[in-house]
Design an enzyme around this catalytic site. Structure first.
Site, mmCIF file in Angstrom:
data_model
loop_
_atom_site.group_PDB
_atom_site.id
_atom_site.type_symbol
_atom_site.label_atom_id
_atom_site.label_comp_id
_atom_site.label_asym_id
_atom_site.label_seq_id
_atom_site.Cartn_x
_atom_site.Cartn_y
_atom_site.Cartn_z
ATOM 1 N N TYR A 23 0.827 -1.200 0.000
ATOM 2 C CA TYR A 23 0.000 0.000 0.000
ATOM 3 C C TYR A 23 0.867 1.257 0.000
ATOM 4 C CZ TYR A 23 -3.149 3.631 1.738
ATOM 5 O OH TYR A 23 -3.854 4.789 1.885
ATOM 6 N N GLU A 24 1.977 1.206 0.741
ATOM 7 C CA GLU A 24 2.882 2.357 0.828
ATOM 8 C C GLU A 24 3.888 2.406 -0.324
ATOM 9 O OE1 GLU A 24 4.507 2.325 4.805
ATOM 10 O OE2 GLU A 24 2.639 3.132 5.630
ATOM 11 N N TYR A 85 -2.393 -0.965 10.640
ATOM 12 C CA TYR A 85 -2.927 -1.400 9.362
ATOM 13 C C TYR A 85 -4.272 -2.078 9.572
ATOM 14 C CZ TYR A 85 -3.305 -3.834 4.887
ATOM 15 O OH TYR A 85 -3.738 -4.281 3.655
ATOM 16 N N GLY A 92 -13.083 1.591 7.829
ATOM 17 C CA GLY A 92 -14.332 2.276 8.105
ATOM 18 C C GLY A 92 -15.175 1.579 9.157
ATOM 19 N N GLY A 94 -14.171 0.956 12.293
ATOM 20 C CA GLY A 94 -13.771 1.327 13.645
ATOM 21 C C GLY A 94 -12.563 0.587 14.180
ATOM 22 N N ASN A 123 -0.471 10.229 2.104
ATOM 23 C CA ASN A 123 -1.529 9.357 2.596
ATOM 24 C C ASN A 123 -2.658 10.169 3.248
ATOM 25 O OD1 ASN A 123 -3.087 7.303 3.620
ATOM 26 N ND2 ASN A 123 -1.380 6.169 4.509
ATOM 27 N N TYR A 130 -6.288 10.598 11.382
ATOM 28 C CA TYR A 130 -5.527 10.963 12.581
ATOM 29 C C TYR A 130 -5.928 12.341 13.099
ATOM 30 C CZ TYR A 130 -2.534 7.058 11.178
ATOM 31 O OH TYR A 130 -2.049 5.826 10.821
#
Length: 157
Positions: A23-24, A85, A92, A94, A123, A130
């Site tokens: 993903y990164e 992760y 979504g 939680g 990102n 955050y």
């Protein structure tokens, strides 16, 4: 549900580390083996800790891997979150917030005064997440890193 990782979780943690690296856009840099993770998390002297987020039916939705740091200014430990992760199908739901809340509880219970992590500049979904939790970027600090040849050169002097 958030729980402490066990040695049986190492294969799924390893898989999610690789998913996160992909993903990164840095899968080629994810060289840790399952055995290295097992030793770091559950060896004679653990260097890191992990929590697992599970669905109600026991499926692993995500993980947090962290270690202690120390603030000379505050005089106490803190937590450095190395990896957070949540698998794409579970985002979504939680789980990310629950993982961070579990680390915040550890900080509060143990008297640690910081929970810190890094996020890639591009990102935006994570940055927005955050910020919504009240986390503040530390824009006045720049992270530096020595690896590979530069680390070997300096260490060999």
């Amino acid at each position: 549900m958030i729980r402490d990782a066990t040695p049986a979780d190492v294969p799924v943690i390893h898989a999610m580390v690789r998913e996160l690296a992909e993903y990164e856009k840095a899968l080629h840099e994810a060289r840790a083996s399952e055995e290295q993770l097992r030793e770091a998390l559950f060896g004679e002297r653990p260097a890191a800790y992990a929590h697992i987020a599970e669905t109600e039916d026991g499926e692993v939705a995500g993980f947090a891997l962290w270690f202690l740091n120390f603030s000379t200014w505050r005089g106490v430990h803190g937590i450095y979150l190395e990896d957070l992760y949540v698998r794409p199908a579970r985002r979504g739901g939680g789980y990310g917030k629950a993982l961070l809340a579990s680390l915040a509880r550890i900080c509060v219970e143990r008297g640690y005064e910081r929970l810190e992590w890094a996020v890639l500049d591009w990102n935006e979904p994570s940055i927005d997440f955050y910020r919504a939790l009240g986390a503040q970027p530390q824009d006045e600090w720049t992270v530096y890193r020595l690896t590979d040849g530069a680390l070997a050169k300096l260490g060999g002097e």
